[in-house]
Design a protein around this motif. Sequence first.
Motif, short mmCIF file in Angstrom:
data_model
loop_
_atom_site.label_atom_id
_atom_site.label_comp_id
_atom_site.label_asym_id
_atom_site.label_seq_id
_atom_site.Cartn_x
_atom_site.Cartn_y
_atom_site.Cartn_z
N TYR A 56 0.83 -1.20 0.00
CA TYR A 56 0.00 0.00 0.00
C TYR A 56 0.87 1.26 0.00
CZ TYR A 56 -3.70 -3.26 1.38
OH TYR A 56 -4.59 -4.30 1.41
N CYS A 57 0.57 2.14 -0.94
CA CYS A 57 1.18 3.46 -0.99
C CYS A 57 0.04 4.47 -0.95
CB CYS A 57 2.02 3.62 -2.26
SG CYS A 57 2.89 5.20 -2.38
N MET A 58 0.15 5.47 -0.09
CA MET A 58 -1.01 6.33 0.16
C MET A 58 -1.32 7.27 -1.00
SD MET A 58 -1.93 5.09 2.97
CE MET A 58 -1.14 3.57 2.37
N ASN A 59 -0.29 7.75 -1.70
CA ASN A 59 -0.49 8.79 -2.70
C ASN A 59 0.43 8.62 -3.89
OD1 ASN A 59 -2.28 11.04 -1.33
ND2 ASN A 59 -0.81 10.38 0.23
N ASN A 60 0.02 9.22 -4.99
CA ASN A 60 0.90 9.41 -6.13
C ASN A 60 1.57 10.77 -6.00
OD1 ASN A 60 2.13 9.34 -8.72
ND2 ASN A 60 0.39 10.46 -9.56
N GLU A 61 2.88 10.78 -5.90
CA GLU A 61 3.72 11.98 -5.89
C GLU A 61 3.08 13.16 -5.16
OE1 GLU A 61 3.46 13.99 -10.20
OE2 GLU A 61 4.06 11.89 -10.33
N PHE B 43 6.56 10.83 -2.20
CA PHE B 43 6.69 12.28 -2.16
C PHE B 43 7.19 12.83 -3.49
CE2 PHE B 43 7.51 11.00 2.36
CZ PHE B 43 6.26 11.40 2.84
N ASP B 44 6.58 13.93 -3.91
CA ASP B 44 6.88 14.53 -5.20
C ASP B 44 8.31 15.02 -5.29
OD1 ASP B 44 6.48 15.48 -7.76
OD2 ASP B 44 5.52 17.33 -7.13
N ASP B 45 8.82 15.57 -4.20
CA ASP B 45 10.12 16.26 -4.28
C ASP B 45 11.33 15.34 -4.08
OD1 ASP B 45 9.86 15.74 -1.59
OD2 ASP B 45 10.10 17.81 -0.92
N LYS C 9 10.48 15.90 3.52
CA LYS C 9 9.55 14.78 3.68
C LYS C 9 10.29 13.45 3.58
CE LYS C 9 5.78 17.54 1.83
NZ LYS C 9 4.94 17.84 0.66
N LEU C 10 11.24 13.37 2.67
CA LEU C 10 12.04 12.15 2.57
C LEU C 10 12.85 11.95 3.84
CD1 LEU C 10 13.02 9.72 0.95
CD2 LEU C 10 14.74 11.20 -0.12
N ARG C 11 13.40 13.05 4.39
CA ARG C 11 14.15 12.95 5.64
C ARG C 11 13.23 12.45 6.76
NH1 ARG C 11 18.31 11.26 7.22
NH2 ARG C 11 19.29 12.43 5.51
N LEU C 12 12.01 12.95 6.78
CA LEU C 12 11.04 12.47 7.77
C LEU C 12 10.84 10.96 7.65
CD1 LEU C 12 8.70 13.15 9.85
CD2 LEU C 12 7.22 13.28 7.84
N PRO D 244 7.84 1.75 6.62
CA PRO D 244 8.69 0.55 6.63
C PRO D 244 9.30 0.22 5.27
CG PRO D 244 6.38 -0.06 6.65
CD PRO D 244 6.42 1.42 6.82
N TYR D 245 8.80 0.84 4.21
CA TYR D 245 9.49 0.83 2.94
C TYR D 245 9.33 2.20 2.32
CZ TYR D 245 5.28 0.24 -0.10
OH TYR D 245 4.10 0.41 -0.79
N LEU D 246 10.14 2.51 1.33
CA LEU D 246 10.16 3.84 0.73
C LEU D 246 9.87 3.72 -0.77
CD1 LEU D 246 13.42 5.16 2.43
CD2 LEU D 246 11.07 5.62 3.16
N ASP D 247 8.88 4.46 -1.25
CA ASP D 247 8.69 4.56 -2.69
C ASP D 247 9.38 5.84 -3.15
OD1 ASP D 247 7.58 5.31 -5.34
OD2 ASP D 247 6.48 3.44 -5.06
N VAL D 248 10.45 5.68 -3.93
CA VAL D 248 11.28 6.82 -4.34
C VAL D 248 11.19 7.03 -5.85
CG1 VAL D 248 12.83 6.66 -2.36
CG2 VAL D 248 13.33 5.31 -4.41
N SER D 249 10.02 6.77 -6.41
CA SER D 249 9.83 6.84 -7.86
C SER D 249 10.26 8.16 -8.47
CB SER D 249 8.37 6.58 -8.22
OG SER D 249 7.99 5.27 -7.92
#
Length: 449
Positions: A198-203, A235-237, A246-249, A258-263
């Motif tokens: 599950y990913c909450m949002n697109n960018e 996160f978009d940025d 946000k990525l730092r957060l 627990p996982y990161l989507d860095v698209s």
Amino acid sequence: VADEPDRIQIYTQNLRYWQYKGQPVLLLGGSKTDHIFLAEGLKEHLDEIATVGANFVRNTMSQREGVDLKPHKRLPGGKFDLDQWNDDYWKRFANCLQWCHERDIIIQIEVWDRFDFSREHWEISPWRPQNNVTYSGQETGFASAYPIHPWRDRQPFFHTIPGMERYNGAKSDLIRKHQEQFVERMLAESLEYPNVLYCMNNETSTDPRWGQHWMKFIRKRAAQKGVTVYCTDMFDDVWKPKQSTKLRLAFDDPKMYPYLDVSQVNSRTFNEDQWNNIFWIGQQREKHPRPLNHTKIYSDGQFSFGTGTPIDGVERFWRNLIAGSASVRFHRPPAGIGLNDTAKSCIRAARKAESRIPLWEVRTAMNLLSNRETDEAYLAARPGEKYLLYFTDGGSVALDLTRHSRTFDLRWIDVSSGKWGQTAALTGGSKVTIAAPGKAGWVATILQR
């Protein structure tokens, strides 16, 4: 509900990767659309995906399709009732979950997409007060139009959580009530299946509290069902990762993320600059190791936000793998190559590489390369045992085997065709020059004999 050990989860032997049905798994993908559950000919497309060795799809819970493919029921008068469901929408979603499960395809759901709630898509949205019988603009604070690009975050739909900037008391609470009904309906189908992330949002460019609310909501419902699920946000940025607060957060909160989507690292930057960004992200996650997912790799269209060309997409795909990413998927056309012949060859090549060198058994090892031009080659290795060497466009580099006086077997893979290439024997004990067989992308798999 599937038994917990069989569900998609973080690989116990290497926290940077996933495991499924108790075994480590590398997630590779490409498809013709993002909201794949609404695609026509879905079963055949999933067969096509699985046949080339792909096992990862993106599924946005799209609200942008025509009026007959909205999640809510459309009444005879043409308006929607947000307290009733469109059976066709949800049947398609249920079918997609089942068919992906039957093919061992992992499906990453994106719950919300900001583009679905602005500009032309808002005009026909069930959530727009003028289009439903459930609430009014006065009751919700919704405007009749949101013409500005959604990255500016002007849509109150994404501010319904208390404490957020545009939270508006009872008006926001009313919207959130129906948002929660939508997510509950989604989970009624998806929690039954073990192959769902599950990913909450697109960018998203919204306050992270928006996504965090939905992660907590989904985890709570999963716990009530007796299962564990993995949630994150996109996160978009992240295309400028060193500047992204946000990525730092997310780096600093592995329990929430627990996982990161860095698209978004796959946009706007190219060549070694893109490598530097994904490598930096990989370094930062080492404080709390976890999977890096790329549910979209921009790879076509040459749009102004840096989608680039198919060649750029293939290079990003391989750099991400060498950097230790757990999933890579080509974005859909026109901003990506989807599952075209180039994507298929690339996926086949990656599976061949994995068959000789499982990615979870090696780590980035650029320090072992010399005589290397900028963006020429990238290396992951377990020194002395196995080396995965990727050339972006032919060339030659020196591989340091000084400390390993033994014989190694090299086998080439042609990224352009997805086929095996030549074989050779290498003698260690020194720095060995390795030259690609030709131009374009090549992968050398090197194993201790």
